[in-house]
Write an enzyme that holds these catalytic residues in place. Sequence first.
Site, PDB file in Angstrom:
ATOM      1  N   ASP A 196       0.851  -1.189   0.000  1.00 39.62           N
ATOM      2  CA  ASP A 196       0.000   0.000   0.000  1.00 39.62           C
ATOM      3  C   ASP A 196       0.890   1.244   0.000  1.00 39.62           C
ATOM      4  O   ASP A 196       1.783   1.363   0.856  1.00 39.62           O
ATOM      5  CB  ASP A 196      -0.877  -0.030   1.253  1.00 39.62           C
ATOM      6  CG  ASP A 196      -2.013   0.971   1.226  1.00 39.62           C
ATOM      7  OD1 ASP A 196      -1.865   2.038   0.603  1.00 39.62           O
ATOM      8  OD2 ASP A 196      -3.046   0.689   1.870  1.00 39.62           O
ATOM      9  N   TYR A 233     -11.751  13.537  -4.705  1.00 40.63           N
ATOM     10  CA  TYR A 233     -10.847  13.284  -5.830  1.00 40.63           C
ATOM     11  C   TYR A 233     -10.275  14.595  -6.366  1.00 40.63           C
ATOM     12  O   TYR A 233      -9.057  14.721  -6.547  1.00 40.63           O
ATOM     13  CB  TYR A 233     -11.604  12.536  -6.926  1.00 40.63           C
ATOM     14  CG  TYR A 233     -10.749  12.040  -8.059  1.00 40.63           C
ATOM     15  CD1 TYR A 233      -9.904  10.950  -7.896  1.00 40.63           C
ATOM     16  CD2 TYR A 233     -10.806  12.643  -9.318  1.00 40.63           C
ATOM     17  CE1 TYR A 233      -9.125  10.483  -8.946  1.00 40.63           C
ATOM     18  CE2 TYR A 233     -10.044  12.171 -10.372  1.00 40.63           C
ATOM     19  CZ  TYR A 233      -9.198  11.093 -10.180  1.00 40.63           C
ATOM     20  OH  TYR A 233      -8.432  10.625 -11.226  1.00 40.63           O
TER      21      TYR A 233
END
Length: 266
Positions: free
Chosen positions: A76, A169
């Site tokens: 990750d 986003y």
Amino acid sequence: MGRFDGQVVYISGIARGQGRNHAVRFAQEGASIIGIDIAGPVADHATYPPATPDDLTETVRLVEEAGGKILARQGDIRDLAFQQELAADGFEQFGRLDHVVANAGILTWGLSWELSEEQFSDVIDVNLVGTWKTLKATVPHMLEARNGGSITIMSSVAGLKAMPVQASYSASKFGLRGLAQTAAKELGPKHIRVNTVHPYAVNTEMGLNDSSAMKAFEEFGMHFPALLPYHPVAALDELTDAVFYLASAPSVTGAEFQIDMGHSKV
């Protein structure tokens, strides 16, 4: 003779899509690859299929088939220690680090005031904080190598033109512009150039197979048109061509390279 013979590239989000395409084409041009991908679900609220361990294995196969050497691990980008270990191991294995392509990212949908805390914080943590961690893990090795080089950060057209139902986003992608501009000023004297790429729709799972996208387009369609309706989706090679240009253009830093079919101008 390959365009990047003997060079080493660190790429995040390598399991499929843009990241895989960058890795394979860099390998075809003589580069060795260091790659990271979570290769699994990132967040419960994502509405497109996640990458898988099999995707990551296939990327490794394709890079090696192209004649490239690769060190790829499942992890990750939010895990700084993992990225630092990967970058250090790659630097030890290949002896240098020339380019970084910060490509990994996620997308979620929802009205600004209706997003869950996870929808906002997960996207910021992956797209913005995770990219900063990529730079933190890799830049010291680029400086140690003293070869100069480039960092290309994949932002979005949503980082140039805020998009509805994409508050987290858009915020993350606007933030990447600030990160890149700061890094470009700091690293320019070290012969390292930093640029951002701003795509609109791209031929990836996230770009084409997100079940929430069509609903958003239906409700907020006035905000989504582009100037090239006959070419609504960018091919993966178009994005890699941009990365290659930015990796090899000695006069270009702090640039915001648009591959958006003119969407940001509407």
